[in-house]
Design a protein around this motif. Structure first.
Motif, PDB file in Angstrom:
ATOM      1  N   THR A   2      41.584 -48.412 -11.766  1.00 55.85           N
ATOM      2  CA  THR A   2      42.278 -47.533 -12.699  1.00 55.85           C
ATOM      3  C   THR A   2      41.527 -46.209 -12.738  1.00 55.85           C
ATOM      4  O   THR A   2      40.298 -46.180 -12.651  1.00 55.85           O
ATOM      5  N   PRO A   3      42.256 -45.090 -12.867  1.00 56.91           N
ATOM      6  CA  PRO A   3      41.596 -43.785 -12.897  1.00 56.91           C
ATOM      7  C   PRO A   3      40.878 -43.576 -14.223  1.00 56.91           C
ATOM      8  O   PRO A   3      41.434 -43.881 -15.279  1.00 56.91           O
ATOM      9  N   GLY A   4      39.651 -43.083 -14.182  1.00 54.53           N
ATOM     10  CA  GLY A   4      38.884 -42.850 -15.393  1.00 54.53           C
ATOM     11  C   GLY A   4      39.598 -41.911 -16.346  1.00 54.53           C
ATOM     12  O   GLY A   4      40.032 -40.835 -15.961  1.00 54.53           O
ATOM     13  N   GLY A   5      39.757 -42.340 -17.590  1.00 58.53           N
ATOM     14  CA  GLY A   5      40.346 -41.500 -18.616  1.00 58.53           C
ATOM     15  C   GLY A   5      41.849 -41.286 -18.508  1.00 58.53           C
ATOM     16  O   GLY A   5      42.419 -40.519 -19.269  1.00 58.53           O
ATOM     17  N   LYS A   6      42.515 -41.945 -17.577  1.00 59.38           N
ATOM     18  CA  LYS A   6      43.957 -41.775 -17.397  1.00 59.38           C
ATOM     19  C   LYS A   6      44.621 -43.142 -17.370  1.00 59.38           C
ATOM     20  O   LYS A   6      43.972 -44.156 -17.142  1.00 59.38           O
ATOM     21  N   ILE A   7      45.930 -43.148 -17.573  1.00 62.68           N
ATOM     22  CA  ILE A   7      46.683 -44.393 -17.494  1.00 62.68           C
ATOM     23  C   ILE A   7      47.370 -44.427 -16.133  1.00 62.68           C
ATOM     24  O   ILE A   7      48.091 -43.507 -15.760  1.00 62.68           O
ATOM     25  N   GLY A   8      47.104 -45.486 -15.393  1.00 64.96           N
ATOM     26  CA  GLY A   8      47.660 -45.645 -14.063  1.00 64.96           C
ATOM     27  C   GLY A   8      46.784 -46.558 -13.245  1.00 64.96           C
ATOM     28  O   GLY A   8      45.931 -47.260 -13.788  1.00 64.96           O
ATOM     29  N   MET A   9      46.970 -46.512 -11.938  1.00 62.05           N
ATOM     30  CA  MET A   9      46.172 -47.366 -11.065  1.00 62.05           C
ATOM     31  C   MET A   9      46.252 -46.883  -9.625  1.00 62.05           C
ATOM     32  O   MET A   9      47.100 -46.065  -9.275  1.00 62.05           O
ATOM     33  N   ALA A  55      59.416 -42.706 -22.347  1.00 60.28           N
ATOM     34  CA  ALA A  55      58.913 -41.930 -23.475  1.00 60.28           C
ATOM     35  C   ALA A  55      57.757 -42.742 -24.047  1.00 60.28           C
ATOM     36  O   ALA A  55      57.868 -43.935 -24.255  1.00 60.28           O
ATOM     37  N   PHE A  56      56.618 -42.094 -24.269  1.00 54.97           N
ATOM     38  CA  PHE A  56      55.406 -42.825 -24.618  1.00 54.97           C
ATOM     39  C   PHE A  56      55.026 -42.674 -26.074  1.00 54.97           C
ATOM     40  O   PHE A  56      54.908 -41.575 -26.582  1.00 54.97           O
ATOM     41  N   SER A  57      54.779 -43.801 -26.737  1.00 53.36           N
ATOM     42  CA  SER A  57      54.204 -43.811 -28.061  1.00 53.36           C
ATOM     43  C   SER A  57      52.772 -44.305 -27.921  1.00 53.36           C
ATOM     44  O   SER A  57      52.352 -44.720 -26.853  1.00 53.36           O
ATOM     45  N   ALA A  58      52.029 -44.288 -29.022  1.00 53.29           N
ATOM     46  CA  ALA A  58      50.659 -44.789 -28.973  1.00 53.29           C
ATOM     47  C   ALA A  58      50.643 -46.257 -28.569  1.00 53.29           C
ATOM     48  O   ALA A  58      49.808 -46.680 -27.778  1.00 53.29           O
ATOM     49  N   ASP A  59      51.587 -47.068 -29.104  1.00 56.36           N
ATOM     50  CA  ASP A  59      51.650 -48.476 -28.738  1.00 56.36           C
ATOM     51  C   ASP A  59      51.977 -48.656 -27.263  1.00 56.36           C
ATOM     52  O   ASP A  59      51.396 -49.495 -26.593  1.00 56.36           O
ATOM     53  N   ALA A  60      52.911 -47.860 -26.755  1.00 62.06           N
ATOM     54  CA  ALA A  60      53.274 -47.944 -25.341  1.00 62.06           C
ATOM     55  C   ALA A  60      52.095 -47.559 -24.476  1.00 62.06           C
ATOM     56  O   ALA A  60      51.838 -48.195 -23.453  1.00 62.06           O
ATOM     57  N   SER A  61      51.361 -46.535 -24.866  1.00 59.20           N
ATOM     58  CA  SER A  61      50.197 -46.116 -24.086  1.00 59.20           C
ATOM     59  C   SER A  61      49.173 -47.231 -23.990  1.00 59.20           C
ATOM     60  O   SER A  61      48.639 -47.502 -22.915  1.00 59.20           O
ATOM     61  N   PHE A 120      47.701 -52.140 -16.693  1.00 57.64           N
ATOM     62  CA  PHE A 120      47.019 -51.634 -15.504  1.00 57.64           C
ATOM     63  C   PHE A 120      45.591 -52.156 -15.396  1.00 57.64           C
ATOM     64  O   PHE A 120      45.104 -52.408 -14.294  1.00 57.64           O
ATOM     65  N   GLU A 121      44.910 -52.346 -16.525  1.00 56.71           N
ATOM     66  CA  GLU A 121      43.559 -52.902 -16.477  1.00 56.71           C
ATOM     67  C   GLU A 121      43.563 -54.312 -15.906  1.00 56.71           C
ATOM     68  O   GLU A 121      42.613 -54.719 -15.240  1.00 56.71           O
ATOM     69  N   LYS A 129      49.149 -45.006  -5.316  1.00 55.76           N
ATOM     70  CA  LYS A 129      48.573 -44.420  -6.520  1.00 55.76           C
ATOM     71  C   LYS A 129      49.682 -44.112  -7.500  1.00 55.76           C
ATOM     72  O   LYS A 129      50.756 -43.675  -7.117  1.00 55.76           O
ATOM     73  N   VAL A 130      49.407 -44.338  -8.763  1.00 57.90           N
ATOM     74  CA  VAL A 130      50.351 -43.996  -9.820  1.00 57.90           C
ATOM     75  C   VAL A 130      49.544 -43.497 -11.017  1.00 57.90           C
ATOM     76  O   VAL A 130      48.447 -43.974 -11.278  1.00 57.90           O
ATOM     77  N   GLU A 131      50.113 -42.536 -11.685  1.00 51.68           N
ATOM     78  CA  GLU A 131      49.452 -41.975 -12.851  1.00 51.68           C
ATOM     79  C   GLU A 131      50.510 -41.519 -13.843  1.00 51.68           C
ATOM     80  O   GLU A 131      51.553 -41.018 -13.455  1.00 51.68           O
ATOM     81  N   ARG A 132      50.215 -41.710 -15.100  1.00 48.51           N
ATOM     82  CA  ARG A 132      51.163 -41.259 -16.107  1.00 48.51           C
ATOM     83  C   ARG A 132      50.979 -39.771 -16.345  1.00 48.51           C
ATOM     84  O   ARG A 132      49.882 -39.288 -16.605  1.00 48.51           O
ATOM     85  N   LEU A 133      52.072 -39.055 -16.220  1.00 53.10           N
ATOM     86  CA  LEU A 133      52.112 -37.622 -16.496  1.00 53.10           C
ATOM     87  C   LEU A 133      52.947 -37.415 -17.751  1.00 53.10           C
ATOM     88  O   LEU A 133      53.530 -38.356 -18.280  1.00 53.10           O
ATOM     89  N   ALA A 134      53.061 -36.185 -18.223  1.00 53.73           N
ATOM     90  CA  ALA A 134      53.874 -35.887 -19.400  1.00 53.73           C
ATOM     91  C   ALA A 134      55.331 -36.307 -19.178  1.00 53.73           C
ATOM     92  O   ALA A 134      56.011 -36.738 -20.110  1.00 53.73           O
ATOM     93  N   SER A 135      55.819 -36.225 -17.946  1.00 53.27           N
ATOM     94  CA  SER A 135      57.208 -36.562 -17.634  1.00 53.27           C
ATOM     95  C   SER A 135      57.411 -38.041 -17.331  1.00 53.27           C
ATOM     96  O   SER A 135      58.514 -38.465 -17.009  1.00 53.27           O
ATOM     97  N   GLY A 136      56.364 -38.839 -17.391  1.00 53.37           N
ATOM     98  CA  GLY A 136      56.466 -40.261 -17.074  1.00 53.37           C
ATOM     99  C   GLY A 136      55.550 -40.598 -15.910  1.00 53.37           C
ATOM    100  O   GLY A 136      54.719 -39.798 -15.497  1.00 53.37           O
ATOM    101  N   TYR A 137      55.695 -41.785 -15.372  1.00 52.33           N
ATOM    102  CA  TYR A 137      54.862 -42.192 -14.242  1.00 52.33           C
ATOM    103  C   TYR A 137      55.406 -41.631 -12.944  1.00 52.33           C
ATOM    104  O   TYR A 137      56.602 -41.607 -12.715  1.00 52.33           O
ATOM    105  N   ARG A 138      54.485 -41.191 -12.121  1.00 50.76           N
ATOM    106  CA  ARG A 138      54.816 -40.707 -10.783  1.00 50.76           C
ATOM    107  C   ARG A 138      53.750 -41.253  -9.838  1.00 50.76           C
ATOM    108  O   ARG A 138      52.591 -41.411 -10.211  1.00 50.76           O
TER     109      ARG A 138
END
Length: 180
Positions: free
Chosen positions: A66-73, A22-28, A35-36, A91-100
């Motif tokens: 890292t993908p531009g404008g997204k959280i992941g790598m 579950a993502f908060s602003a701090d977690a994001s 990832f950076e 590849k991994v990217e954060r989606l609404a349901s979590g990382y996939r």
């Protein structure tokens, strides 16, 4: 399980591609910063520490982005065991349901899926899955130029470490400019 271990002998970063929380602003922001740190070129030795191929040593080289404008790598590169090379991509990217994410072509092919995980305190722990095999990958950035990765698999009720790798940064990020 030995053929399964062989399939995973060269996936030290497979799970470094997905997390679910579950993502908060701090977690994001924390996740984004982690990832950076993975961006750049990495190389290092690894070893299979359990199973039929215990003692097998390998060397991996990866480029992290890292993908531009997204959280992941994304990690692209390969690993070498003796004269044999195996291309690797993840590849991994954060989606609404979590990382996939996927390693190689995912569990539907010859790779695996990263299905969940967390990022905190300079490390990430990711759940990995392929058919009946489940496990975890822990990636820790111990300093700005060193990343340690451990892949573990479930054997009955126990999570057993199978692969360990230490990657060193190859980039000039830590080297100051030299005046002519």
């Amino acid at each position: 399980m030995s053929s399964t271990l062989r399939n995973f002998a060269l996936l030290p970063l497979a799970a470094a591609l997905a997390t679910g929380v579950a993502f908060s602003a701090d977690a994001s922001e924390r996740d984004k910063q982690f990832f950076e740190q993975v961006e750049g070129n990495w190389s290092g030795p690894g070893e299979i520490v359990a199973g039929k191929y215990k003692g097998t040593k390998f060397i991996c080289n990866f480029a992290g982005t890292t993908p531009g404008g997204k959280i992941g790598m994304a990690l692209d590169g390969g690993c070498r065991v003796g004269v044999f090379n195996q291309e690797m991509s993840a590849k991994v990217e954060r989606l609404a349901s979590g990382y996939r994410g996927t390693f190689l072509d995912g569990a539907a092919g010859k790779g695996l899926d990263v299905v969940s995980g967390t990022v905190k305190d300079g490390h990430a722990v990711f759940a990995i899955h392929r058919n009946e095999l489940t496990g975890a990958m822990r990636a820790q950035i111990s300093d700005k130029d060193t990343m340690n990765v451990t892949i573990s698999v479930h054997v009955e009720e126990e999570l057993v470490p199978v692969i360990g790798i230490t990657l060193k940064r190859l980039d000039a990020r830590t080297v100051g400019a030299v005046a002519d």
